[in-house]
Structure formats: structure tokens, C-alpha cells
Design an enzyme around this catalytic site. Structure first.
Site, mmCIF file in Angstrom:
data_model
loop_
_atom_site.group_PDB
_atom_site.id
_atom_site.type_symbol
_atom_site.label_atom_id
_atom_site.label_comp_id
_atom_site.label_asym_id
_atom_site.label_seq_id
_atom_site.Cartn_x
_atom_site.Cartn_y
_atom_site.Cartn_z
ATOM 1 N N THR A 196 57.680 64.120 70.096
ATOM 2 C CA THR A 196 58.093 63.086 69.141
ATOM 3 C C THR A 196 56.880 62.421 68.489
ATOM 4 O O THR A 196 56.746 62.394 67.261
ATOM 5 C CB THR A 196 58.947 62.021 69.876
ATOM 6 O OG1 THR A 196 60.024 62.685 70.521
ATOM 7 C CG2 THR A 196 59.477 60.976 68.924
ATOM 8 N N VAL A 197 55.994 61.873 69.306
ATOM 9 C CA VAL A 197 54.870 61.107 68.752
ATOM 10 C C VAL A 197 53.811 62.039 68.154
ATOM 11 O O VAL A 197 53.274 61.760 67.067
ATOM 12 C CB VAL A 197 54.252 60.180 69.824
ATOM 13 C CG1 VAL A 197 53.130 59.346 69.216
ATOM 14 C CG2 VAL A 197 55.316 59.253 70.422
ATOM 15 N N LYS A 251 51.797 54.234 78.366
ATOM 16 C CA LYS A 251 51.701 52.988 79.146
ATOM 17 C C LYS A 251 51.787 53.233 80.640
ATOM 18 O O LYS A 251 51.153 52.539 81.429
ATOM 19 C CB LYS A 251 52.774 51.984 78.726
ATOM 20 C CG LYS A 251 54.206 52.511 78.777
ATOM 21 C CD LYS A 251 54.621 53.112 77.475
ATOM 22 C CE LYS A 251 55.998 53.743 77.506
ATOM 23 N NZ LYS A 251 56.405 54.260 76.207
ATOM 24 N N GLY A 285 54.837 49.952 70.524
ATOM 25 C CA GLY A 285 54.914 51.044 69.543
ATOM 26 C C GLY A 285 54.079 50.783 68.313
ATOM 27 O O GLY A 285 52.847 50.729 68.382
ATOM 28 N N ILE A 315 53.717 48.088 66.554
ATOM 29 C CA ILE A 315 53.245 46.711 66.323
ATOM 30 C C ILE A 315 51.798 46.597 66.820
ATOM 31 O O ILE A 315 51.538 46.859 67.993
ATOM 32 C CB ILE A 315 54.084 45.678 67.110
ATOM 33 C CG1 ILE A 315 55.588 45.943 66.972
ATOM 34 C CG2 ILE A 315 53.739 44.259 66.705
ATOM 35 C CD1 ILE A 315 56.446 45.092 67.906
ATOM 36 N N LYS A 319 54.195 47.951 80.295
ATOM 37 C CA LYS A 319 53.591 47.345 79.098
ATOM 38 C C LYS A 319 53.064 45.947 79.412
ATOM 39 O O LYS A 319 52.010 45.538 78.904
ATOM 40 C CB LYS A 319 54.622 47.302 77.970
ATOM 41 C CG LYS A 319 55.013 48.707 77.510
ATOM 42 C CD LYS A 319 56.284 48.703 76.683
ATOM 43 C CE LYS A 319 56.680 50.107 76.269
ATOM 44 N NZ LYS A 319 58.037 50.171 75.696
ATOM 45 N N GLY A 370 59.531 55.309 68.403
ATOM 46 C CA GLY A 370 59.930 56.174 67.297
ATOM 47 C C GLY A 370 58.743 56.968 66.793
ATOM 48 O O GLY A 370 57.591 56.548 66.908
HETATM 49 N N1 LIG Z 1 58.687 58.442 71.817
HETATM 50 C C1 LIG Z 1 58.296 57.213 71.507
HETATM 51 O O1 LIG Z 1 58.862 56.551 70.642
HETATM 52 C C2 LIG Z 1 57.111 56.600 72.217
HETATM 53 C C3 LIG Z 1 56.751 55.275 71.939
HETATM 54 C C4 LIG Z 1 55.627 54.717 72.547
HETATM 55 C C5 LIG Z 1 54.908 55.479 73.443
HETATM 56 N N2 LIG Z 1 55.298 56.748 73.736
HETATM 57 C C6 LIG Z 1 54.497 57.516 74.679
HETATM 58 O O2 LIG Z 1 53.932 58.631 73.995
HETATM 59 C C7 LIG Z 1 53.785 59.719 74.884
HETATM 60 C C8 LIG Z 1 54.484 60.944 74.284
HETATM 61 O O3 LIG Z 1 55.860 60.635 74.140
HETATM 62 P P1 LIG Z 1 56.853 61.576 73.307
HETATM 63 O O4 LIG Z 1 58.094 60.789 73.126
HETATM 64 O O5 LIG Z 1 56.157 62.151 72.119
HETATM 65 O O6 LIG Z 1 57.128 62.728 74.386
HETATM 66 P P2 LIG Z 1 57.717 64.167 74.138
HETATM 67 O O7 LIG Z 1 58.552 64.183 72.898
HETATM 68 O O8 LIG Z 1 58.335 64.625 75.409
HETATM 69 O O9 LIG Z 1 56.412 65.051 73.834
HETATM 70 C C9 LIG Z 1 55.495 65.432 74.809
HETATM 71 C C10 LIG Z 1 55.107 66.864 74.506
HETATM 72 O O10 LIG Z 1 54.021 67.245 75.359
HETATM 73 C C11 LIG Z 1 54.278 68.545 75.824
HETATM 74 N N3 LIG Z 1 53.548 68.839 77.049
HETATM 75 C C12 LIG Z 1 53.885 68.524 78.327
HETATM 76 N N4 LIG Z 1 52.944 69.018 79.195
HETATM 77 C C13 LIG Z 1 52.008 69.628 78.424
HETATM 78 C C14 LIG Z 1 50.807 70.332 78.730
HETATM 79 N N5 LIG Z 1 50.398 70.507 79.977
HETATM 80 N N6 LIG Z 1 50.100 70.841 77.697
HETATM 81 C C15 LIG Z 1 50.521 70.681 76.421
HETATM 82 N N7 LIG Z 1 51.650 70.032 76.077
HETATM 83 C C16 LIG Z 1 52.392 69.511 77.070
HETATM 84 C C17 LIG Z 1 55.784 68.546 76.033
HETATM 85 O O11 LIG Z 1 56.282 69.863 76.149
HETATM 86 P P3 LIG Z 1 57.664 70.087 76.979
HETATM 87 O O12 LIG Z 1 58.721 69.330 76.251
HETATM 88 O O13 LIG Z 1 57.818 71.564 76.925
HETATM 89 O O14 LIG Z 1 57.408 69.556 78.351
HETATM 90 C C18 LIG Z 1 56.264 67.831 74.784
HETATM 91 O O15 LIG Z 1 56.425 68.707 73.688
HETATM 92 C C19 LIG Z 1 54.369 59.246 76.231
HETATM 93 O O16 LIG Z 1 53.331 58.790 77.043
HETATM 94 C C20 LIG Z 1 55.276 58.095 75.834
HETATM 95 O O17 LIG Z 1 55.448 57.142 76.863
HETATM 96 C C21 LIG Z 1 56.373 57.320 73.142
#
Ligand SMILES: NC(=O)c1ccc[n+]([C@@H]2O[C@H](COP(=O)([O-])OP(=O)(O)OC[C@H]3O[C@@H](n4cnc5c(N)ncnc54)[C@H](OP(=O)(O)O)[C@@H]3O)[C@@H](O)[C@H]2O)c1
Length: 414
Positions: A13-14, A105, A134, A136, A205, A302
Site C-alpha cells: 500500500t505505502v 511504528k 500518517g 500529518i 504511536k 492510506g
Molecule cells: N497502510 C497504511 O496506511 C499505513 C499507514 C502508516 C504506516 N504504515 C506502515 O507502513 C508499513 C507498510 O505498510 P503497508 O500497508 O504498505 O503494508 P503492505 O501493503 O502489507 O505492504 C508490505 C509489502 O512488503 C512486502 N514484503 C514483506 N516481506 C518482504 C521481504 N522480506 N522483502 C520484500 N518485500 C517484503 C509484502 O509482501 P507480501 O504481501 O507478499 O508479504 C507487501 O507487499 C508498515 O510498517 C505499516 O505499519 C502503513
């Protein structure tokens, strides 16, 4: 024009939001800063799924370590999530002297001290604006705009999923479980939703915010957390009738040098600005001793909002690298002291909302008085007592005698 080459770990996502943001506004940013960002490599376990964003051939790889070790890459962006492989990737990159940007976090809450110290030891930086609130820029505001202040208190609505559930419960009068199921179907809440609804994500957080405010890594044990799981509609309705809304609130205070932290569902007066933060929005209310009250509001999660904060950090890391900053302020702010003194949970003073589904209110009032808890008002039609301020330890002792009473914090921001 200087060129900075970045390697992104995690194209979820991010990660996809960051690439989209750079593709959209890279030229704008280059004009503003003189820094041209090049997404050199992106690692993900799955490089075949369409992420809704095209990248040139040869950019995607499944081998994250090859990205970290690639000498042509200046900056690493950790967006894989979790606290195991993300920790390894972050530490490996820092040990090579490469700045790391993260939105993670949980990683900072569990391993922050090790990570900040590794960054300092290797004269490089860890940048983490997206980890709290996020999109902000609340951490940057605290460390830059408010640097001249002692932080007296911070109140945060930091979990969009919980705020979305609470808002819909209030507006639609629906039960917790059905709105949680909706939130999961819409992709707002994770499955399982425990980290969000049990208050752990908010606590992650809160400890990052408190670390920055008070200058040392804060352990998770210092932040007792309660979530909103199973909150009854009657609490929302009663709060509404009494002039309050219920919010999952992180509360951080400086009590004469001792830092108080907690996360719990809290009644906040409808007249306070933070009560009007609804749906999946986040807000952080910071009081400094010079500036007085400030408030920051926006999207706490998001793809693009979080991507925006990550891109801001990439730009800062790039500028720090080009100016040979070494250890940046995002690290020094976290390592001003070795340890902090924490206010024991039992000493935290608060007001409470107490509902007694069975008990007679007169008997309940006697128990409260026995434990030194003053009564502010009695709402007989709801079987509710609003208390004066008292210590958490007194509430715990009284509740042990009061059986199935329901207790929520009440904050009047005095
Ligand atoms: N989503 C939000 O709105 C948001 C907001 C603030 C902070 N965050 C933080 O941002 C970070 C990422 O969140 P996200 O929502 O983007 O997560 P996500 O959509 O699950 O994306 C993470 C990606 O990393 C991949 N991955 C996992 N292990 C890996 C490895 N060893 N080598 C390479 N790629 C690997 C995953 O693949 P698989 O799916 O195949 O495991 C997935 O595609 C997290 O720490 C989260 O807490 C997210």
C-alpha cells in the site's frame, strides 16, 4: 541539480503510494529543492501483482538485501512492516551508513533504541514521520516548530480504524461488531483487527511521540493500553446525552519530570476541538509551555497520505546526505537522555464515567467515597456516576468491589 537514488523495500500500500507520489510530483520537488529523486530499485516478495503504478523494466526485484547492498543506492525506504525482517533490513542499511526512512511504528516502539543508536554510531539517519499520524507532519512540527518548548501534554486520536468505528456507532447507533465487520470488508480494518481495536497501534504511536517530546526511547511497558473492543452503544448514547463523545485517546503528560502515558477510550467534551475529529481522520493536540495549544489534523493512513510523509522524509534524508549532516535531528531528538522516569499507572490521576448496570447507585457512591473518589454528578436515568479526579489505583480498588460496573476515562483538558 543533485540526483539521489532510492531503494524501496516493500511495494504494498505505502510503497506503491510513494512511487506514485514521486512520479506525480518529482519534477515539482526537484524545482523546489534542487534534488532529483530516482527510484532505482523496489524489492517485494511478489513482483508480478499489478500495484496500479507502472515502473521501468529492471526496477523490481525479490531480493531486498541486494537493494540494501547496491552501492549506487543512497537512501533505503523500509515499507515491509512487522518487527523481524524490517529490523534486519533497517539495521543492515544503517550499518552501511545509508539513511533509512520507515513508516513502521511497531518497529520503532519495539526496537527504537537499538535503531537510533545504530544510526548515530554509523553517522547516518533514521526518518519516521509516517509512523505517527500518517500524512500529518506532527513529528516534524514538534521537532522543528516547537523545538523551543517544553511539551506539557499531548492528546492524540491516532488510529483511523477506531475513530471510524466510534464515529459510525455514534451517528448510526449500530453495535460495535457490525461496524467492525463493515470496516474489515471496506479494507479499513486489518484481519485480525486486534492491534487496532485493542489500542496497541495507538500505543506504538504514543511511545514514538513521547520519545521525541521527552528525549529518550520510551518502552511499550510505560504505556498501559486499553482499546474499544466490545464498547456498548449505551456508553456512546449516554456520553452524547451528557455532552461528550468517546474517542480512543493517547494521553501523554509531563508531571513535574515524570512522563505519564496511557491509551484508553475517553469521554471528551463536545466543546473541545478534538471531539469533532471524525471518521478515519487523526488529530494530535500538543501543548507547549511557550506556544500554548496547537492541533494537527489529517489523514492518519492510506496509500497517498502516508506516501506523502515518506516522501517528505526522503527529501530530508537526501538533503542531510548532500550536506554531510551525519547524525540528523530525527536521531538526536530521540537520544538526549539515557532514560526517563515514568509515572506508575496507579498514580495517574483522572476523572471517570462509571455505569452500574445492576448496582444501586447509593451503594456504589459509598464504595467510591470509601476509596477517596469524589463524585461530580449522578445521572440516575442512565445509572451513571461521573467522578472527580482520583488516582487510577483508587479506581482499581473500588471497581474490584463494584462487580460488573463499566468504567471509561473522562478528560476535561484542565
Ligand atoms: N497502510 C497504511 O496506511 C499505513 C499507514 C502508516 C504506516 N504504515 C506502515 O507502513 C508499513 C507498510 O505498510 P503497508 O500497508 O504498505 O503494508 P503492505 O501493503 O502489507 O505492504 C508490505 C509489502 O512488503 C512486502 N514484503 C514483506 N516481506 C518482504 C521481504 N522480506 N522483502 C520484500 N518485500 C517484503 C509484502 O509482501 P507480501 O504481501 O507478499 O508479504 C507487501 O507487499 C508498515 O510498517 C505499516 O505499519 C502503513
Amino acid at each position: 541539480m543533485k540526483e539521489i537514488r532510492i531503494g524501496i523495500l516493500g511495494f504494498g500500500t505505502v510503497g506503491a503510494g510513494v512511487v506514485e507520489g514521486i512520479q506525480k510530483n518529482g519534477t515539482l520537488m526537484a524545482g523546489r529543492t534542487g534534488i532529483h529523486l530516482v527510484v532505482e530499485k523496489i524489492a517485494d516478495l511478489d513482483i508480478t501483482t499489478d500495484r496500479g503504478i507502472a515502473v521501468p523494466d529492471g526496477v523490481l526485484t525479490t531480493d531486498a538485501m541486494s537493494v540494501i547492498n547496491d552501492p549506487s543506492i543512497d537512501v533505503i525506504v523500509e515499507l515491509v512492516g512487522g518487527t523481524t525482517i524490517a529490523r534486519t533490513f533497517t539495521l543492515e542499511a544503517l550499518k552501511l551508513g545509508k539513511p533509512v526512512i520507515t513508516a513502521n511504528k511497531a518497529l520503532l516502539a519495539d526496537h527504537g533504541e537499538e535503531i537510533y543508536k545504530t544510526a548515530r554510531e554509523h553517522h547516518t539517519g533514521i526518518y519516521y514521520e509516517a509512523a505517527v499520524g500518517g500524512g500529518i507532519p506532527v513529528l516534524r512540527s514538534q521537532r522543528d516548530g516547537l523545538v523551543g518548548n517544553r511539551i506539557e501534554s499531548i492528546y492524540g486520536i491516532l488510529n483511523g480504524t477506531c475513530n471510524y468505528i466510534l464515529t459510525r456507532m455514534e451517528r448510526e447507533g449500530l453495535p460495535f461488531d457490525s461496524i467492525l465487520a463493515d470496516a474489515q470488508a471496506l479494507g479499513y480494518a486489518e484481519t485480525p483487527p486486534d492491534l487496532d481495536i485493542d489500542g496497541i497501534d495507538t500505543a506504538h504511536k504514543a511511545v514514538v511521540l513521547a520519545s521525541m517530546a521527552y528525549g529518550a526511547p520510551v518502552p511499550m511497558e510505560a504505556c498501559p493500553a486499553k482499546g474499544i473492543r466490545g464498547l456498548a452503544e449505551s456508553e456512546i448514547e449516554n456520553a452524547d446525552a451528557l455532552g461528550y463523545r468517546i474517542k480512543l485517546l493517547a494521553i501523554i503528560k509531563d508531571n513535574a519530570g515524570e512522563v505519564e502515558l496511557s491509551v484508553e477510550p475517553t469521554l471528551v467534551p463536545k466543546t473541545h476541538m478534538i471531539s469533532s475529529v471524525s471518521d478515519s481522520f487523526n488529530a494530535v493536540f500538543v501543548k507547549g509551555d511557550i506556544v500554548d495549544d496547537t492541533m494537527y489534523y489529517g489523514r492518519g493512513a492510506g496509500r497517498l497520505p502516508t506516501g506523502s510523509a515518506v516522501i517528505g522524509d526522503i527529501m530530508e534524508a537526501a538533503a542531510d546526505k548532500l550536506h554531510n549532516v551525519g547524525t540528523p535531528v530525527s536521531v538526536t531528538m530521540m537520544l538526549q537522555r539515557d532514560t526517563l522516569d515514568y509515572y506508575p499507572e496507579g498514580n495517574i490521576e483522572k476523572r471517570c464515567y462509571l455505569r452500574f448496570p445492576q448496582a444501586n447507585l447509593k451503594a456504589a457512591a459509598e464504595v467510591l467515597e470509601k476509596h477517596g473518589i469524589g463524585i461530580a454528578s449522578v445521572e440516575e436515568s442512565f445509572s451513571v456516576i461521573l467522578t472527580q479526579r482520583a488516582k487510577e489505583s483508587a479506581f482499581v480498588a473500588a471497581m474490584a468491589e463494584l462487580g460488573d460496573a463499566i468504567r471509561l476515562r473522562l478528560e476535561d483538558f484542565e
